[in-house]
Design a protein around this motif. Sequence first.
Motif, mmCIF file in Angstrom:
data_model
loop_
_atom_site.group_PDB
_atom_site.id
_atom_site.type_symbol
_atom_site.label_atom_id
_atom_site.label_comp_id
_atom_site.label_asym_id
_atom_site.label_seq_id
_atom_site.Cartn_x
_atom_site.Cartn_y
_atom_site.Cartn_z
ATOM 1 N N MET A 76 0.844 -1.199 0.000
ATOM 2 C CA MET A 76 0.000 0.000 0.000
ATOM 3 C C MET A 76 0.878 1.246 0.000
ATOM 4 N N SER A 77 0.532 2.170 -0.877
ATOM 5 C CA SER A 77 1.304 3.420 -0.899
ATOM 6 C C SER A 77 0.975 4.236 0.346
ATOM 7 N N LYS A 78 1.904 5.044 0.752
ATOM 8 C CA LYS A 78 1.752 5.770 2.009
ATOM 9 C C LYS A 78 1.029 7.096 1.787
ATOM 10 N N PRO A 79 -0.089 7.335 2.484
ATOM 11 C CA PRO A 79 -0.964 8.453 2.156
ATOM 12 C C PRO A 79 -0.604 9.782 2.823
ATOM 13 N N TYR A 80 0.366 9.797 3.715
ATOM 14 C CA TYR A 80 0.643 11.035 4.453
ATOM 15 C C TYR A 80 2.082 11.514 4.262
ATOM 16 N N VAL A 81 2.266 12.794 4.507
ATOM 17 C CA VAL A 81 3.611 13.353 4.698
ATOM 18 C C VAL A 81 3.610 14.107 6.024
ATOM 19 N N VAL A 82 4.804 14.295 6.564
ATOM 20 C CA VAL A 82 4.952 15.122 7.761
ATOM 21 C C VAL A 82 5.703 16.387 7.361
ATOM 22 N N GLY A 83 5.172 17.526 7.765
ATOM 23 C CA GLY A 83 5.862 18.798 7.541
ATOM 24 C C GLY A 83 6.391 19.343 8.855
ATOM 25 N N ILE A 84 7.639 19.786 8.851
ATOM 26 C CA ILE A 84 8.249 20.347 10.064
ATOM 27 C C ILE A 84 8.829 21.714 9.697
ATOM 28 N N ASP A 85 8.403 22.739 10.410
ATOM 29 C CA ASP A 85 8.955 24.077 10.188
ATOM 30 C C ASP A 85 9.758 24.483 11.417
ATOM 31 N N ILE A 86 11.067 24.614 11.240
ATOM 32 C CA ILE A 86 11.941 24.962 12.365
ATOM 33 C C ILE A 86 12.170 26.463 12.373
ATOM 34 N N GLY A 87 11.551 27.151 13.315
ATOM 35 C CA GLY A 87 11.754 28.591 13.452
ATOM 36 C C GLY A 87 12.632 28.891 14.648
ATOM 37 N N GLY A 88 13.011 30.134 14.789
ATOM 38 C CA GLY A 88 13.876 30.534 15.896
ATOM 39 C C GLY A 88 13.228 30.334 17.257
ATOM 40 N N THR A 89 11.903 30.385 17.303
ATOM 41 C CA THR A 89 11.184 30.230 18.566
ATOM 42 C C THR A 89 10.505 28.864 18.657
#
Lengths: 328, 328
Positions: B1-14
């Motif tokens: 089964m193909s994987k239906p999700y992605v994870v997004g990570i935004d690294i900010g200064g705070t």
Amino acid sequence: MSKPYVVGIDIGGTNTVFGIVDARGVVIASSSIKTLKHSDVNAYLDELYNEVTRLLVANDAVDKVHGIGIGAPNANYYTGMIEKLVNIPWPTPLPLAQMVSDKFGIPVAITNDANAAAIGEMTYGAARGLKDFIMITLGTGVGSGIVINGQLVYGHDGFAGELGHTIMKRNNGRLCGCGRTGCLEAYCSASGVARTAREFLEIRTEPSALRTIPIEAITSKDVYDAAVAGDKLANEIFEYTGNILGEAFAEFTVFSSPQAIILFGGLAKSGELLLRPLRESMEKNMYPAFKGKVQILLSELKDADAAVLGASALGWEAKAQVPAVPQA
Amino acid sequence: MSKPYVVGIDIGGTNTVFGIVDARGVVIASSSIKTLKHSDVNAYLDELYNEVTRLLVANDAVDKVHGIGIGAPNANYYTGMIEKLVNIPWPTPLPLAQMVSDKFGIPVAITNDANAAAIGEMTYGAARGLKDFIMITLGTGVGSGIVINGQLVYGHDGFAGELGHTIMKRNNGRLCGCGRTGCLEAYCSASGVARTAREFLEIRTEPSALRTIPIEAITSKDVYDAAVAGDKLANEIFEYTGNILGEAFAEFTVFSSPQAIILFGGLAKSGELLLRPLRESMEKNMYPAFKGKVQILLSELKDADAAVLGASALGWEAKAQVPAVPQA
């Protein structure tokens, strides 16, 4: 059997040069006709067809041509049209790719001359193996062809890469042929160098060998000759020109971070007279992250062959006889 | 089964914000941790791993993640490294993509925040269907992500698209954080607008509501509030800012001829206060062939989701756990 040749056609204001080129970039044979002999574009195309066919027959290349590439002023890669002509009296927009393709029964791709030069350099010249570079042609004007990730940048309308019209002097800049003021082309083209010479000679008082030439007749070649002979003012004119060019190259770098900027055209032959101030100014003005990363290279294409080679390289890309529809 | 999700990570200064996103751009769930809680990057990665895993478990998404996309300052797409950190005490260059990939056992791709915003906008926002556009983020600084022919422009070293550092004032320009003078960012960021306000208040004599605020404390939000309330000087500050931004956008257009320039970030919410002078200035300064062709659009991503969505879109591109070797 796959077809081993392409035909390159460079349409200039004076001459139309064309040649048969093989896959290694060898110009098998070339010739030319006078672009302006015919005010009627169909008569021009008839002569072009006859002369190219004569060349193909003489070189046993009939039915061996994969595609035809054309470099022409204001030529749009997406539409196959010439949108505008300045010194040539043919009607525009002119569906040149379609007309040539109909005539020859061979796929045709067209683009402007600076883009053709970039493709030629990438295929056969100083940019072999480079995926990110900018080609700058320093001739009567300043032209550019931008390659990013191995692809020529056409923009959404086919006209991207007008770097000669980057604004270098936002206040009190010189009037440019485009109607705006302060464009790079008004300073760093052959005619821009001649303008700089006239400005320097009027404003400054030092003696200079250039003062023996009628001021309106001074060319960039005169400035070069005087500079090589040690004339101080002429050297300062190159310093001034290289300085602005370096500022411009630093600007281009924040956009596309090229590995190299490649110079082509008459003024590019000024050697260190231009290159030393150019490099110094580029590094001095460079955004810190890009310092020391951008090479300045000279074209490796022979003058006589460059226009034909550049256009011919596009011939390998020519696929359909009906050009692709551009993005709306 | 193909994987239906992605994870997004935004690294900010705070904050480090992360979320699980499906193929249609729906943020299934999101959360955040404090970036600076750990001066040790490994302790930070432990907490990030635990918190992301907790989110995946709670949403039945374990083993259903195609890739992780990360937006981070000075992140290099080619090398997977963070090259430099200003307010975060981790050692650099930091092989972040490799470290996160090792931790999660999932392919990781990283890029800087403005590039992530451009990818997010192209995948889910105002740039859907556009192949040639430029994303400009007007925040504390001015960031940019350039898309040409459907591909993000990384340049030969991974750092292309520093359009906030285009030189707009070559003489007497403001000092920029990069060490040079006259950069776009020194004028058209939120802090640039505040600097303009201080300059205007010092040099000019008209009354203004802004004179009630201690001059060093003035923010772009104060200028916005005053302008909306009809303060003439505050309106002129937006006029000045929009004018320079329009000049810059005309410059960008001669390079890549984009179909649209898309604005994101706090200052982009100033509406017609900024957009009217921006459009007027852009058209006035535009190279003739491009007049009337470039649309100014506003981001269509919701603020709260934008950072995570942008980063997550890159997760679909993540392939190998060993990042590709860049061009030499």
